[in-house]
Design a protein around this motif. Structure first.
Motif, PDB file in Angstrom:
ATOM      1  N   THR A 106       0.834  -1.200   0.000  1.00  0.00           N
ATOM      2  CA  THR A 106       0.000   0.000   0.000  1.00  0.00           C
ATOM      3  C   THR A 106       0.869   1.251   0.000  1.00  0.00           C
ATOM      4  O   THR A 106       1.761   1.381   0.843  1.00  0.00           O
ATOM      5  CB  THR A 106      -0.914   0.018   1.242  1.00  0.00           C
ATOM      6  N   PRO A 107       0.647   2.193  -0.928  1.00  0.00           N
ATOM      7  CA  PRO A 107       1.397   3.451  -0.902  1.00  0.00           C
ATOM      8  C   PRO A 107       0.977   4.305   0.299  1.00  0.00           C
ATOM      9  O   PRO A 107      -0.210   4.421   0.613  1.00  0.00           O
ATOM     10  CB  PRO A 107       1.009   4.127  -2.218  1.00  0.00           C
ATOM     11  N   LEU A 108       1.969   4.897   0.945  1.00  0.00           N
ATOM     12  CA  LEU A 108       1.723   5.812   2.062  1.00  0.00           C
ATOM     13  C   LEU A 108       2.234   7.187   1.646  1.00  0.00           C
ATOM     14  O   LEU A 108       3.424   7.351   1.346  1.00  0.00           O
ATOM     15  CB  LEU A 108       2.450   5.341   3.319  1.00  0.00           C
ATOM     16  N   VAL A 109       1.337   8.168   1.612  1.00  0.00           N
ATOM     17  CA  VAL A 109       1.697   9.531   1.211  1.00  0.00           C
ATOM     18  C   VAL A 109       2.166  10.284   2.447  1.00  0.00           C
ATOM     19  O   VAL A 109       1.392  10.472   3.400  1.00  0.00           O
ATOM     20  CB  VAL A 109       0.516  10.247   0.553  1.00  0.00           C
ATOM     21  N   LEU A 110       3.429  10.697   2.451  1.00  0.00           N
ATOM     22  CA  LEU A 110       4.014  11.370   3.614  1.00  0.00           C
ATOM     23  C   LEU A 110       3.427  12.773   3.775  1.00  0.00           C
ATOM     24  O   LEU A 110       3.192  13.484   2.791  1.00  0.00           O
ATOM     25  CB  LEU A 110       5.529  11.466   3.454  1.00  0.00           C
ATOM     26  N   ASP A 111       3.195  13.165   5.028  1.00  0.00           N
ATOM     27  CA  ASP A 111       2.586  14.475   5.276  1.00  0.00           C
ATOM     28  C   ASP A 111       3.474  15.382   6.111  1.00  0.00           C
ATOM     29  O   ASP A 111       3.012  16.402   6.625  1.00  0.00           O
ATOM     30  CB  ASP A 111       1.212  14.317   5.943  1.00  0.00           C
ATOM     31  N   GLN A 112       4.750  15.015   6.254  1.00  0.00           N
ATOM     32  CA  GLN A 112       5.659  15.879   7.001  1.00  0.00           C
ATOM     33  C   GLN A 112       7.097  15.595   6.578  1.00  0.00           C
ATOM     34  O   GLN A 112       7.365  14.643   5.854  1.00  0.00           O
ATOM     35  CB  GLN A 112       5.516  15.636   8.508  1.00  0.00           C
ATOM     36  N   GLY A 113       8.004  16.452   7.032  1.00  0.00           N
ATOM     37  CA  GLY A 113       9.412  16.243   6.734  1.00  0.00           C
ATOM     38  C   GLY A 113       9.815  16.810   5.394  1.00  0.00           C
ATOM     39  O   GLY A 113       9.000  17.406   4.658  1.00  0.00           O
ATOM     40  N   VAL A 122       4.553   0.502   1.488  1.00  0.00           N
ATOM     41  CA  VAL A 122       4.512  -0.228   2.759  1.00  0.00           C
ATOM     42  C   VAL A 122       3.981  -1.632   2.503  1.00  0.00           C
ATOM     43  O   VAL A 122       2.868  -1.804   1.979  1.00  0.00           O
ATOM     44  CB  VAL A 122       3.619   0.484   3.801  1.00  0.00           C
ATOM     45  N   ASN A 123       4.785  -2.623   2.844  1.00  0.00           N
ATOM     46  CA  ASN A 123       4.331  -4.013   2.797  1.00  0.00           C
ATOM     47  C   ASN A 123       3.590  -4.269   4.105  1.00  0.00           C
ATOM     48  O   ASN A 123       4.211  -4.472   5.160  1.00  0.00           O
ATOM     49  CB  ASN A 123       5.526  -4.955   2.653  1.00  0.00           C
ATOM     50  N   ARG A 124       2.263  -4.264   4.027  1.00  0.00           N
ATOM     51  CA  ARG A 124       1.457  -4.394   5.245  1.00  0.00           C
ATOM     52  C   ARG A 124       1.367  -5.831   5.750  1.00  0.00           C
ATOM     53  O   ARG A 124       0.851  -6.072   6.838  1.00  0.00           O
ATOM     54  CB  ARG A 124       0.047  -3.839   5.000  1.00  0.00           C
ATOM     55  N   GLY A 125       1.843  -6.807   4.956  1.00  0.00           N
ATOM     56  CA  GLY A 125       1.839  -8.184   5.429  1.00  0.00           C
ATOM     57  C   GLY A 125       1.244  -9.144   4.419  1.00  0.00           C
ATOM     58  O   GLY A 125       0.973  -8.799   3.262  1.00  0.00           O
ATOM     59  N   ALA A 142      -6.889  -0.858   4.990  1.00  0.00           N
ATOM     60  CA  ALA A 142      -5.834  -0.099   5.662  1.00  0.00           C
ATOM     61  C   ALA A 142      -6.468   0.935   6.586  1.00  0.00           C
ATOM     62  O   ALA A 142      -7.596   1.387   6.357  1.00  0.00           O
ATOM     63  CB  ALA A 142      -4.954   0.580   4.622  1.00  0.00           C
ATOM     64  N   PRO A 143      -5.778   1.323   7.649  1.00  0.00           N
ATOM     65  CA  PRO A 143      -6.320   2.351   8.550  1.00  0.00           C
ATOM     66  C   PRO A 143      -6.611   3.650   7.796  1.00  0.00           C
ATOM     67  O   PRO A 143      -5.868   4.050   6.908  1.00  0.00           O
ATOM     68  CB  PRO A 143      -5.193   2.542   9.576  1.00  0.00           C
ATOM     69  N   LYS A 144      -7.708   4.284   8.174  1.00  0.00           N
ATOM     70  CA  LYS A 144      -8.070   5.553   7.565  1.00  0.00           C
ATOM     71  C   LYS A 144      -7.422   6.702   8.334  1.00  0.00           C
ATOM     72  O   LYS A 144      -7.075   6.563   9.502  1.00  0.00           O
ATOM     73  CB  LYS A 144      -9.588   5.725   7.539  1.00  0.00           C
ATOM     74  N   GLY A 145      -7.272   7.824   7.665  1.00  0.00           N
ATOM     75  CA  GLY A 145      -6.701   8.986   8.323  1.00  0.00           C
ATOM     76  C   GLY A 145      -5.196   8.881   8.458  1.00  0.00           C
ATOM     77  O   GLY A 145      -4.537   8.040   7.845  1.00  0.00           O
ATOM     78  N   ARG A 146      -4.651   9.723   9.297  1.00  0.00           N
ATOM     79  CA  ARG A 146      -3.199   9.787   9.469  1.00  0.00           C
ATOM     80  C   ARG A 146      -2.718   8.610  10.308  1.00  0.00           C
ATOM     81  O   ARG A 146      -3.297   8.281  11.342  1.00  0.00           O
ATOM     82  CB  ARG A 146      -2.820  11.103  10.147  1.00  0.00           C
ATOM     83  N   VAL A 147      -1.659   7.983   9.835  1.00  0.00           N
ATOM     84  CA  VAL A 147      -1.079   6.848  10.561  1.00  0.00           C
ATOM     85  C   VAL A 147       0.437   7.026  10.636  1.00  0.00           C
ATOM     86  O   VAL A 147       1.048   7.718   9.817  1.00  0.00           O
ATOM     87  CB  VAL A 147      -1.390   5.503   9.864  1.00  0.00           C
ATOM     88  N   THR A 148       1.022   6.401  11.640  1.00  0.00           N
ATOM     89  CA  THR A 148       2.475   6.344  11.760  1.00  0.00           C
ATOM     90  C   THR A 148       2.877   4.878  11.721  1.00  0.00           C
ATOM     91  O   THR A 148       2.412   4.076  12.539  1.00  0.00           O
ATOM     92  CB  THR A 148       2.966   6.983  13.066  1.00  0.00           C
ATOM     93  N   VAL A 149       3.698   4.531  10.758  1.00  0.00           N
ATOM     94  CA  VAL A 149       4.109   3.152  10.531  1.00  0.00           C
ATOM     95  C   VAL A 149       5.562   2.979  10.942  1.00  0.00           C
ATOM     96  O   VAL A 149       6.401   3.845  10.663  1.00  0.00           O
ATOM     97  CB  VAL A 149       3.936   2.762   9.044  1.00  0.00           C
ATOM     98  N   THR A 150       5.847   1.867  11.603  1.00  0.00           N
ATOM     99  CA  THR A 150       7.223   1.480  11.917  1.00  0.00           C
ATOM    100  C   THR A 150       7.511   0.166  11.204  1.00  0.00           C
ATOM    101  O   THR A 150       6.644  -0.713  11.126  1.00  0.00           O
ATOM    102  CB  THR A 150       7.425   1.300  13.432  1.00  0.00           C
ATOM    103  N   VAL A 191       8.290   8.301  -5.727  1.00  0.00           N
ATOM    104  CA  VAL A 191       8.209   7.225  -4.735  1.00  0.00           C
ATOM    105  C   VAL A 191       9.610   6.997  -4.166  1.00  0.00           C
ATOM    106  O   VAL A 191      10.586   6.886  -4.918  1.00  0.00           O
ATOM    107  CB  VAL A 191       7.669   5.914  -5.363  1.00  0.00           C
ATOM    108  N   LEU A 192       9.717   6.945  -2.857  1.00  0.00           N
ATOM    109  CA  LEU A 192      11.009   6.733  -2.223  1.00  0.00           C
ATOM    110  C   LEU A 192      11.564   5.358  -2.612  1.00  0.00           C
ATOM    111  O   LEU A 192      10.811   4.387  -2.730  1.00  0.00           O
ATOM    112  CB  LEU A 192      10.891   6.807  -0.701  1.00  0.00           C
ATOM    113  N   GLY A 193      12.870   5.289  -2.825  1.00  0.00           N
ATOM    114  CA  GLY A 193      13.489   4.016  -3.172  1.00  0.00           C
ATOM    115  C   GLY A 193      13.359   2.997  -2.055  1.00  0.00           C
ATOM    116  O   GLY A 193      13.415   3.335  -0.876  1.00  0.00           O
ATOM    117  N   GLY A 194      13.182   1.737  -2.424  1.00  0.00           N
ATOM    118  CA  GLY A 194      12.972   0.683  -1.428  1.00  0.00           C
ATOM    119  C   GLY A 194      11.544   0.673  -0.921  1.00  0.00           C
ATOM    120  O   GLY A 194      10.636   1.297  -1.502  1.00  0.00           O
ATOM    121  N   TYR A 195      11.340  -0.017   0.188  1.00  0.00           N
ATOM    122  CA  TYR A 195      10.000  -0.074   0.774  1.00  0.00           C
ATOM    123  C   TYR A 195      10.113  -0.429   2.257  1.00  0.00           C
ATOM    124  O   TYR A 195      11.165  -0.874   2.733  1.00  0.00           O
ATOM    125  CB  TYR A 195       9.116  -1.096   0.047  1.00  0.00           C
TER     126      TYR A 195
END
Length: 278
Positions: A106-113, A122-125, A142-150, A191-195
């Motif tokens: 799933t693509p994650l669109v960054l909102d900061q930095g 993001v490989n969610r599994g 996938a979770p709706k709204g803003r999320v922080t993934v590790t 898209v950032l390199g890697g995942y």
């Protein structure tokens, strides 16, 4: 009594042994280097898995190839999921390493930095494949709204690096490889390199099934194989020497037996010898 070593059979046997010794030594060092590589990789994985997480933009950027030293490094990313462009990655195994299914990418669109607005994959599994491989499977939302993934930072997959053939003509929203450049072409944005291989937060109900931590304890059989090859190399001259001694012993025994037979043969009578000369 060692003149038999010049016979065709022994010359060939000796030459074969002389060829086998360096070949076996080289194979031993090849396995030893593989052992060293495995030990070094295990240490790299362990160090990166235990390092403090850093923002994903500290390690990668659009079009960048992830260095090997940054593989498995823990990263964080914050933003919103773009589920419209979610895809599944075919022919992936579950944690049991037996059941075939899909990875959910799933693509994650960054909102900061510094890379705000850029996308990271993001490989969610893992999810089961289901019965119909020609359609997009039922994927846990996938979770709706803003999320922080590790998760663990992973390099783009290629056919050369993974051994997986990148097939064309797949059903809609299905891919064979996780590759940021391919996804950037499909998304028409950076898209950032890697995942990221997600480790947190854990999905509700355990699906998708998070990808397990890579094995970094097993060192494999390479050192044992190296020792075996070196023992084989040492056994060649020992075996050659044993065969030579045995051959010499057999030839001496045969010669002694022949001499004994000649000495025990009865002499012809003198009268018969004289008659034959006349």
């Amino acid at each position: 009594m060692y003149r038999f070593l010049l016979s065709r059979q022994w010359v060939i046997l000796t030459l074969v042994g002389l060829v086998l010794i360096p070949v076996m030594i080289k194979l031993g060092f090849w396995q030893y280097h593989r052992h060293e590589h495995r030990v070094a990789q295990n240490q790299l994985i362990a160090d990166n898995l235990h390092a403090a997480p850093v923002p994903v933009t500290d390690l990668t950027a659009p079009g960048r190839t992830l260095p090997r030293d940054d593989m498995w490094r823990r990263v964080t990313a914050a933003g919103t999921y773009d589920t419209r462009h979610e895809v599944v990655v075919r022919q992936r195994t579950a944690a049991d390493e037996k059941t075939i299914g899909y990875y959910v990418l799933t693509p994650l669109v960054l909102d900061q930095g510094p890379r705000k607005g850029a996308t990271v994959l993001v490989n969610r599994g893992w999810i089961a494949a289901g019965n119909d491989l020609t359609r997009f499977p039922d994927v846990p939302a996938a979770p709706k709204g803003r999320v922080t993934v590790t998760g663990r930072m992973m390099a783009d997959e290629t056919t050369e690096g993974s051994g997986i053939k990148d097939k064309r003509g797949l059903p809609d929203r299905q891919v064979m490889l996780i590759n940021s450049e391919r996804q950037a072409e499909a998304l028409h944005r950076p898209v950032l390199g890697g995942y990221i291989e997600q480790t947190a937060p854990k999905p509700p109900g355990g699906t998708p099934e998070l990808v397990p931590e890579p094995d970094h304890d097993s060192i494999g059989p390479h050192m044992a194989y190296a020792v075996q090859w070196w023992l084989f190399a040492a056994a060649v001259p020992v075996g050659w020497f044993v065969l030579v001694r045995r051959e010499r012993k057999d030839r001496l025994a045969a010669a002694a037996e022949g001499d004994g037979t000649a000495e025990s043969a009865p002499a012809e009578p003198l009268s018969r010898t004289v008659a034959s000369t006349e």
